[in-house]
Design an enzyme around this catalytic site. Structure first.
Site, PDB file in Angstrom:
ATOM      1  N   GLY A  89      34.246 -43.625  44.287  1.00 46.04           N
ATOM      2  CA  GLY A  89      33.998 -43.472  45.715  1.00 46.04           C
ATOM      3  C   GLY A  89      33.215 -44.609  46.336  1.00 46.04           C
ATOM      4  O   GLY A  89      33.081 -44.672  47.555  1.00 46.04           O
ATOM      5  N   CYS A 133      61.190 -26.522  55.954  1.00 45.93           N
ATOM      6  CA  CYS A 133      61.983 -27.739  56.111  1.00 45.93           C
ATOM      7  C   CYS A 133      63.428 -27.366  56.442  1.00 45.93           C
ATOM      8  O   CYS A 133      64.050 -26.574  55.728  1.00 45.93           O
ATOM      9  CB  CYS A 133      61.926 -28.561  54.832  1.00 45.93           C
ATOM     10  SG  CYS A 133      63.044 -29.969  54.837  1.00 45.93           S
ATOM     11  N   CYS A 153      62.207 -33.891  48.911  1.00 47.35           N
ATOM     12  CA  CYS A 153      63.113 -33.076  49.727  1.00 47.35           C
ATOM     13  C   CYS A 153      64.542 -33.208  49.190  1.00 47.35           C
ATOM     14  O   CYS A 153      65.253 -32.224  49.004  1.00 47.35           O
ATOM     15  CB  CYS A 153      63.032 -33.543  51.171  1.00 47.35           C
ATOM     16  SG  CYS A 153      63.984 -32.578  52.346  1.00 47.35           S
TER      17      CYS A 153
END
Ligand SMILES: Nc1ncnc2c1ncn2[C@@H]1O[C@H](COP(=O)(O)OP(=O)(O)OP(=O)(O)O)[C@@H](O)[C@H]1O
Ligand SMILES: [Mg+2]
Ligand SMILES: [Zn+2]
Lengths: 285, 280
Positions: free
Chosen positions: B29, B239, B270
């Site tokens: 970080g 979707c 997808c």
């Protein structure tokens, strides 16, 4: 009054500029200047010693530029001293640092921030120094609770509301930024913020300067009442002797960065020893 | 491409960047400054991510590049072409096949493994910049873990809007130490950073910073006890191409009907799901 001071300051010195090593012995009331003739550094304060007892209100008076705010800023860790020792005795200090006496000026930034947050409350001479003018008043106060690690919004809101009430601020204005507030209200927000973590020590720097007489009187009442309710120890800076007379037990008088007289407030005001104090007292009668 | 070193950057530059990456991994970080190199791509077009990728890539790596979840967008295609030209590595659109995935604004939906590295392009690496313009001051805050002002920012946001208005770039606390900007990924992707198996590397080219979330690191979005972090709400939506209701969806307006429609932002996933569905 208790025997042991809650706060002790030893040999506190702050110089702006690059000191030459002889600045302190070339400045002060005797030389009628705080600027070193050898190196042009400005001795904002030097060799300051005092203690504050539990429950006591200590006054610092002196003309403009005598170093009063500098002392407060040093004690709040806003600026670093050239030298000096600084001790606070309180259970909250033990919680943060453990047992044993430590010169607070030598702590890490993290430890200083914790002490600043938990042990010290401060009201600055100029509200913009103590408040973020464009953040809501509630947020300004909440910041101290967030520093302390509180992460529950409901409890933060409750605490902020409580502080608003305690300092007689209008609670419907909690989410407005202080820039929209009057000078007196801004000082109240600063006071509310200073009280947020119940610090045992409060520093008040010219809390009433620039306020008109009735507002000033109400702020003084507020401070008196809070002191009565919480019995914290207070250092109050002012060049207004009427405030010093009304509020403080003991007073130190500063001139050109030095303490020229110290003692019980009544004695100092009735029977000033140092010519400078005599001048101060006489000019204000 | 002839006349260039493998990976375009010279070996000295690559080694320097790898050293900075190692430092970033060692201090999860923490933003490590690096000397951003010139590339034949303007800064602000993912040069931070590209430099990381070019420094860690080897001839056997398989690369996937996406932009906002999409493998075929102009930006992704250009970066792919460039890296392919200077390394000759194999390209893929399949998240599970890739060894290095370079991305902007998304983390793929499919879960990744210890063997993969995700490289994120970062426009603004400093999470504290929203309230503090001074770099000296933000660095001090990180050094001292002095984050009350970030919390104050969230408090003010909630007071003003009754919610935390930050959408993308939601600030996270890494390894219980540093507050980090996760780059403009949606909130949806934030939980994927926590205890992830995959190494995440972040590169900001213009601002010359590299930072990292190593595998199995604690990553928490900032939240109040009674005001929790939430991801985007897609309940009741799915979707229109693959039918998914558990992926991050892009909202579009249908040109002809004017209706709102939703499609997966992760286009390769997808496509995969559509294939699975058509085989059933
Ligand atoms: N940041 C700084 N840099 C240089 N000199 C400073 C700085 N801050 C204060 N000083 C100088 O230090 C001296 C003490 O200032 P300080 O603010 O402590 O005085 P004061 O007693 O609080 O005055 P006032 O009554 O006007 O508030 C002054 O001469 C001032 O000009
Ligand atoms: Mg002053
Ligand atoms: Zn000098």
């Amino acid at each position: 009054m208790e025997l042991f001071p809650i706060l002790e300051v030893r040999n506190l010195t702050k110089i702006y500029g690059k000191p030459c090593g002889e600045c302190i012995s070339h400045t002060g009331p005797i030389y009628e200047t705080n600027i070193c003739s050898r190196c042009n550094s400005l001795v904002a304060c030097a060799d300051i010693n005092f203690e504050l007892y539990p429950g006591e209100i200590l006054g610092i008076v002196g003309e403009s530029g005598s170093g009063k705010s500098t002392v407060i800023k040093l004690l709040a860790f806003d600026v670093e001293p050239l030298q000096g020792e600084y001790y606070i005795k309180h259970e909250k200090i033990i919680n943060i640092l453990g047992n044993g006496q430590k010169n607070l000026f030598n702590l890490t930034p993290f430890e200083k921030r914790q002490i600043r947050n938990q042990v010290i409350g401060i009201v600055y001479q100029y509200p913009y120094l103590g408040l973020k003018m464009n953040i809501s008043a509630g947020g300004n106060i909440a910041e101290n609770l967030l520093v302390a690690g509180l992460r529950n919004l409901k409890r933060i809101r409750e605490k902020v509301l409580e502080l608003f009430e305690k300092t007689e601020l209008p609670i419907q204005r909690i989410d407005e930024p202080p820039i929209k507030f009057s000078g007196g209200m801004q000082q109240r927000v600063q006071i509310a913020k200073a009280l947020s973590n119940n610090p045992p020590v409060l520093f008040l720097d010219e809390v009433t300067t620039g306020l008109d007489v009735s507002v000033k009187a109400r702020i003084l009442d507020l401070i008196k009442n809070l002191h009565h309710d919480y019995n914290f120890s207070i250092i109050i800076v002012s060049h207004d002797l009427s405030i010093i007379r009304v509020l403080t037990h003991r007073t130190i008088v500063m001139k050109l960065g030095r303490v020229v007289e110290a003692g019980l407030t009544d004695q100092i005001l009735e029977d000033p020893q140092h010519p400078y104090t005599q001048l101060l007292v006489n000019s204000q009668l | 491409m002839k006349g260039y070193n493998f990976g375009f950057l010279d070996e000295v530059s690559k080694r320097e960047i790898r050293r900075k990456i190692l430092k970033a991994i060692a201090i999860p970080g923490y933003q490590v400054p690096f000397s951003s190199k010139e590339l034949p791509i303007p800064r602000g077009w993912g040069t931070g991510g590209i430099q990381i990728t070019l420094s860690i890539i080897g001839p056997d790596d398989i690369l996937k590049v996406i932009d906002q979840g999409c493998d075929e967008s102009v930006n992704a295609v250009n970066i792919k072409k460039f890296i392919k030209a200077v390394t000759g590595v194999e390209l893929t659109t399949d998240t599970t096949e890739a060894t290095i995935i370079q991305t902007r604004h998304r983390i793929p939906e499919e879960s990744m493994t210890e063997k993969q590295i995700l490289v994120l392009q970062v426009p603004y690496p400093e999470a504290l910049r929203v309230f503090e313009p001074s770099e000296v001051e933000t660095r001090r805050m990180h050094a001292e873990a002095d984050y009350a002002r970030m919390w104050l920012y969230l408090y003010e946001d909630i007071v003003k809007f009754q919610e935390i208005s930050i959408g993308a770039r939601y600030p996270v606390l890494v390894n219980n130490r540093y507050i980090m900007d996760p780059s403009p990924i949606p909130r949806w992707d934030i939980p994927k950073l926590n205890m992830a198996k995959t190494l995440y590397l972040f590169g900001a080219g213009r601002e010359k910073r590299i930072y990292a979330v190593p595998p199995y690191t604690d990553v928490k979005p900032l939240e109040f006890e009674d005001f929790k972090f939430r991801v985007e709400d897609f309940r009741g939506k799915c979707c229109m191409i693959c039918g998914s209701s558990d992926t991050f969806l892009d909202e579009l307006i249908d040109g002809s009907s004017g209706e709102r429609i939703y499609i997966c932002s992760d286009t390769s996933y997808c496509k995969k799901r559509r294939l699975v569905r058509s085989e059933l």
